[in-house]
Write a protein that holds these residues in place. Structure first.
Motif, mmCIF file in Angstrom:
data_model
loop_
_atom_site.group_PDB
_atom_site.id
_atom_site.type_symbol
_atom_site.label_atom_id
_atom_site.label_comp_id
_atom_site.label_asym_id
_atom_site.label_seq_id
_atom_site.Cartn_x
_atom_site.Cartn_y
_atom_site.Cartn_z
ATOM 1 N N ILE A 7 0.850 -1.193 0.000
ATOM 2 C CA ILE A 7 0.000 0.000 0.000
ATOM 3 C C ILE A 7 0.887 1.244 0.000
ATOM 4 O O ILE A 7 1.784 1.378 0.840
ATOM 5 C CB ILE A 7 -0.924 0.026 1.232
ATOM 6 C CG1 ILE A 7 -1.822 -1.209 1.267
ATOM 7 C CG2 ILE A 7 -1.762 1.306 1.243
ATOM 8 C CD1 ILE A 7 -2.806 -1.312 0.136
ATOM 9 N N ASN A 8 0.662 2.122 -0.950
ATOM 10 C CA ASN A 8 1.415 3.377 -1.022
ATOM 11 C C ASN A 8 0.882 4.338 0.042
ATOM 12 O O ASN A 8 -0.085 5.064 -0.177
ATOM 13 C CB ASN A 8 1.281 3.976 -2.428
ATOM 14 C CG ASN A 8 1.969 5.324 -2.551
ATOM 15 O OD1 ASN A 8 2.713 5.745 -1.665
ATOM 16 N ND2 ASN A 8 1.715 6.005 -3.655
ATOM 17 N N SER A 116 7.295 3.779 1.486
ATOM 18 C CA SER A 116 6.589 2.556 1.072
ATOM 19 C C SER A 116 6.918 2.185 -0.372
ATOM 20 O O SER A 116 7.065 0.997 -0.694
ATOM 21 C CB SER A 116 5.082 2.727 1.251
ATOM 22 O OG SER A 116 4.613 3.861 0.551
ATOM 23 N N LEU A 117 7.065 3.173 -1.242
ATOM 24 C CA LEU A 117 7.450 2.890 -2.626
ATOM 25 C C LEU A 117 8.888 2.371 -2.670
ATOM 26 O O LEU A 117 9.220 1.498 -3.482
ATOM 27 C CB LEU A 117 7.313 4.147 -3.494
ATOM 28 C CG LEU A 117 5.908 4.716 -3.669
ATOM 29 C CD1 LEU A 117 5.933 5.915 -4.601
ATOM 30 C CD2 LEU A 117 4.953 3.658 -4.208
ATOM 31 N N ILE A 128 0.358 -0.206 -4.691
ATOM 32 C CA ILE A 128 -1.012 0.123 -5.082
ATOM 33 C C ILE A 128 -1.364 1.446 -4.419
ATOM 34 O O ILE A 128 -1.119 1.640 -3.221
ATOM 35 C CB ILE A 128 -2.004 -0.997 -4.714
ATOM 36 C CG1 ILE A 128 -3.394 -0.693 -5.295
ATOM 37 C CG2 ILE A 128 -2.061 -1.252 -3.221
ATOM 38 C CD1 ILE A 128 -4.335 -1.882 -5.281
ATOM 39 N N SER A 129 -1.883 2.384 -5.208
ATOM 40 C CA SER A 129 -2.048 3.760 -4.743
ATOM 41 C C SER A 129 -3.489 4.229 -4.812
ATOM 42 O O SER A 129 -4.242 3.851 -5.714
ATOM 43 C CB SER A 129 -1.192 4.715 -5.590
ATOM 44 O OG SER A 129 0.178 4.373 -5.554
ATOM 45 N N PHE A 130 -3.845 5.073 -3.846
ATOM 46 C CA PHE A 130 -5.106 5.804 -3.907
ATOM 47 C C PHE A 130 -4.947 6.949 -4.905
ATOM 48 O O PHE A 130 -3.883 7.584 -4.966
ATOM 49 C CB PHE A 130 -5.454 6.378 -2.530
ATOM 50 C CG PHE A 130 -5.739 5.339 -1.475
ATOM 51 C CD1 PHE A 130 -7.042 4.923 -1.231
ATOM 52 C CD2 PHE A 130 -4.702 4.799 -0.727
ATOM 53 C CE1 PHE A 130 -7.308 3.970 -0.256
ATOM 54 C CE2 PHE A 130 -4.968 3.840 0.256
ATOM 55 C CZ PHE A 130 -6.273 3.427 0.486
ATOM 56 N N SER A 164 -3.026 1.802 -9.950
ATOM 57 C CA SER A 164 -3.980 2.808 -9.494
ATOM 58 C C SER A 164 -5.253 2.793 -10.329
ATOM 59 O O SER A 164 -6.124 3.636 -10.164
ATOM 60 C CB SER A 164 -3.357 4.211 -9.533
ATOM 61 O OG SER A 164 -2.985 4.561 -10.859
ATOM 62 N N SER A 165 -5.349 1.811 -11.228
ATOM 63 C CA SER A 165 -6.542 1.695 -12.067
ATOM 64 C C SER A 165 -6.789 0.219 -12.371
ATOM 65 O O SER A 165 -5.906 -0.628 -12.195
ATOM 66 C CB SER A 165 -6.348 2.449 -13.391
ATOM 67 O OG SER A 165 -5.373 1.802 -14.194
ATOM 68 N N LEU A 166 -7.992 -0.083 -12.837
ATOM 69 C CA LEU A 166 -8.329 -1.459 -13.200
ATOM 70 C C LEU A 166 -7.455 -1.940 -14.350
ATOM 71 O O LEU A 166 -7.062 -3.115 -14.392
ATOM 72 C CB LEU A 166 -9.813 -1.546 -13.588
ATOM 73 C CG LEU A 166 -10.358 -2.955 -13.853
ATOM 74 C CD1 LEU A 166 -10.177 -3.854 -12.635
ATOM 75 C CD2 LEU A 166 -11.835 -2.880 -14.251
ATOM 76 N N GLU A 167 -7.101 -1.046 -15.258
ATOM 77 C CA GLU A 167 -6.222 -1.401 -16.374
ATOM 78 C C GLU A 167 -4.852 -1.855 -15.853
ATOM 79 O O GLU A 167 -4.316 -2.876 -16.292
ATOM 80 C CB GLU A 167 -6.057 -0.203 -17.310
ATOM 81 C CG GLU A 167 -5.171 -0.478 -18.513
ATOM 82 C CD GLU A 167 -4.962 0.751 -19.385
ATOM 83 O OE1 GLU A 167 -4.365 0.608 -20.464
ATOM 84 O OE2 GLU A 167 -5.386 1.857 -18.979
#
Length: 320
Positions: A7-8, A116-117, A128-130, A164-167
Motif C-alpha cells: 500500500i502506497n 513505502s514505494l 497500489i495507490s489511492f 492505481s486503475s483497473l487497467e
C-alpha cells in the motif's frame, strides 16, 4: 515477481472529503478484484491501521460513508474490511538492515518522502495507490533512492510498478498468472539429480512431491527457486554449515535437542535420499512466508546439498 503488493502510504490522505468520497469506491473495487485473483496486501509500517481506520481525509467518517453506499458497493467494501488482510510487511534481516540506511523521494517532487514505494522497489514488489493526486496516476512511478557510501551520498533513479486503475491491475494479474504457471512448470520438471540449473543439488522424491502441492503459492515458487539457486552456488565454497549460511545469505538453523530426542518429531524429519536411503534432514532454510521450511542435508566433502522437504513448519516440542 511477488503476489503481494505494498500500500502506497504516501497516497493518503485525500485533499478533501469530497475527492475521497468520489475515488474511494473505485479503490475498494480494485482491492476486491485483486483479492479474487489471490493477490495479497501489505503495509510498509503499522501506523495506519486497518481498512476502516485509515486516515482517508480530514473530516472523513468511514462508517457514515459506507452507510450511504449503493448496496452492491457496500457489500464489496464490507467484504474487504472483514476478509482481506493487510498486515505489516515481513522483511528478511538483510533487507531490513539495508533499508535503514536508505532514503526514498518522489522524482518529480523531492520534498515528498516515499518510504513505502522504496520498500516495494527493494523487494521487487508492486505498489497500489489511492488516486488522491496526479503523482500516483502513473505506472511506473519514478523515485530517487539515496544512500551513504564512504561518507559520500549517492543516488539512483528507480521506477516502481504502480497500480492505481483497473487497467493497471489487469495487466499485473496477467503477468502474475503467467509467472505462476512458469514457476510451477519449472519446479515440476525437476528430477532427483543432474538438473541443468542445479548440478550441486539432489532432490528426494518427498521434496519433488512437495513442490507440486496445490498449497504452494507464487511467493513460495519465487523463494524456493531463489533458495535453491543460492544453495547450489554456496555449497561449492562452504566447508561447514556456518560457511553455507554465510555464503548463501540464507537463514539456516537446526532443531533443538529436545525435538530431536523426541522419536516422533525426529522421524518426521527423516526422508528417503535417492542414493543414501533414509536420512535425518535436521537443518532447514527459513526464508519463506508463513513459517514454511526447506529441510536440507549438506555434504561438504562432495559439495552437494540434498533437499528433503518443503512445506509448513514441522512440529517441535515447543510448538507441537
Amino acid at each position: 515477481m511477488s503476489n503481494s503488493v505494498i500500500i502506497n502510504d504516501e497516497s493518503l490522505p485525500f485533499s478533501s472529503t469530497v475527492d475521497c468520497q468520489n475515488k474511494l469506491e473505485d479503490f475498494f473495487e480494485l482491492i476486491h478484484y485483486a483479492d479474487s485473483a489471490r493477490v495479497n496486501f501489505n503495509q510498509a509500517d503499522n501506523r495506519h491501521g486497518n481498512w476502516n481506520t485509515l486516515n482517508y481525509a480530514e473530516g472523513f467518517i468511514f462508517g457514515k460513508w459506507i452507510n450511504h453506499l449503493d448496496k452492491d458497493i457496500s457489500l464489496i467494501v464490507k467484504n474487504v474490511i472483514s476478509k482481506v488482510h493487510c498486515p505489516l510487511i515481513e522483511l528478511e534481516e538483510d533487507k531490513r538492515e539495508a533499508l535503514r540506511d536508505m532514503l526514498f523521494m518522489l522524482s518529480s517532487d523531492r520534498s515528498i518522502e516515499v518510504t513505502s514505494l522504496g520498500i516495494a522497489s527493494h523487494i521487487e514488489s508492486y505498489a497500489i495507490s489511492f488516486l488522491s493526486h496526479k503523482n500516483w496516476l502513473s505506472n511506473p512511478i519514478s523515485i530517487v533512492r539515496q544512500w551513504q557510501e564512504n561518507e559520500e551520498w549517492k543516488e539512483q533513479s528507480v521506477d516502481v510498478p504502480n497500480i492505481s486503475s483497473l487497467e493497471h491491475l489487469k495487466a499485473y494479474i496477467a503477468e502474475l498468472e503467467n509467472e505462476r504457471q512458469k514457476n510451477k512448470n519449472y519446479l515440476r520438471d525437476l528430477v532427483l539429480q543432474d538438473n541443468e540449473d542445479f548440478p550441486n543439488l539432489i532432490f528426494c522424491n518427498s521434496a519433488l512431491k512437495n513442490f507440486k502441492s496445490p498449497s504452494i503459492t507464487i511467493d513460495d515458487f519465487h523463494k524456493i527457486i531463489e533458495a535453491l539457486t543460492k544453495l547450489n552456488m554456496a555449497i561449492l565454497t562452504s566447508n561447514d554449515i556456518e560457511d553455507l549460511k554465510l555464503n548463501s545469505e540464507l537463514s539456516i538453523s537446526g532443531e533443538s535437542s529436545a525435538t530431536l530426542e523426541n522419536g516422533k518429531y525426529a522421524r518426521q524429519r527423516e526422508f528417503i535420499h535417492p542414493t543414501l536411503g533414509k536420512r535425518l534432514f535436521e537443518k532447514h532454510v527459513k526464508n519463506f512466508s508463513n513459517a514454511k521450511r526447506m529441510h536440507i542435508l549438506a555434504d561438504f566433502n562432495k559439495n552437494k546439498v540434498s533437499i528433503g522437504y518443503f512445506g509448513r513448519h514441522l512440529p517441535t516440542v515447543k510448538y507441537p
